[in-house]
Design an enzyme around this catalytic site. Sequence first.
Site: not given
Length: 296
Positions: A95, A170, A238
């Site tokens: 990701s 995502k 993140k």
Amino acid sequence: MSKLGFVGLGIMGGRMAANLQKGGHELFVCDIKKVPDVLVEGGAVVCGTPKEVAEKADVIFTMLPNTPDVEKVLFMEGGIAEGLSAGKIVVDNSSIAPAETRKFASKINELGCEYIDAPVSGGDVGAEAGTLAIMCGGNQEAFDRAKPFLDLMGKNVTLVGPNGIGQMTKICNQIIVGNTIEAVAEALLLAAKAGADPWKVRDALTGGWADSLILQIHGKRMIERNFEPGGRIELHRKDLNLALAESYSLGVPLPNTATTHALWNGCVGQGGIAWDHSAIVRALEAAAGFEIGQKP
């Protein structure tokens, strides 16, 4: 039997690679840490560098923590790009940033190879069971070639658009998941401090409109105080940082996402960067001066 490569064999990658191996494929693997014994026992060939993996495999999967990690594994000396030959496919399950993904794809395309960004959702449970949601960015032909292998790791494998769109999808997933984890934490903490049994509250909510896998799985973790990582705060934080960066560039407000991100920052301040993301409840508990499980 196909020749498949896998670089990055952590909590998620190791389980995903095992499902490719169970599908009957020859596996070539590489990781900076020890390769899981189950893969070696199953016949996986351990390679010394990502380049070696790319030389031996026709489709190469990566599952790495962050954008710089993917760039390094792809393009460093001894990286995947050096081992590629025309016609091979690189599938990145990490990701990472959509803009950088498009740059990586362009470089791999220049080598006569295809690139698919294919981040996943479902955590370690989904990786183990082979039931991940896999959201893909790339061209149709490359996706069609890679899909039989992706199907071994996921039950919902979707080509959403061109390179970078898988990563954007995502990000959207992580917004929904993160904010839902935070909402479950708020609800269970409020109930517990009011004197309700959080187990009974959780059970009462399942089956109604508030039900979700997050209520079931992460709610259980919060009540049990089980913060061993399935999905680490470090990584989900993140992802929300990527979401906030995209929101800034596109002028889209994400107020709840910003709050969830700030609460995970609070967990990091408590030394919890490697806690499971359900530990967001600890930041709320610190503000409330009360922990789930205490008597009110």
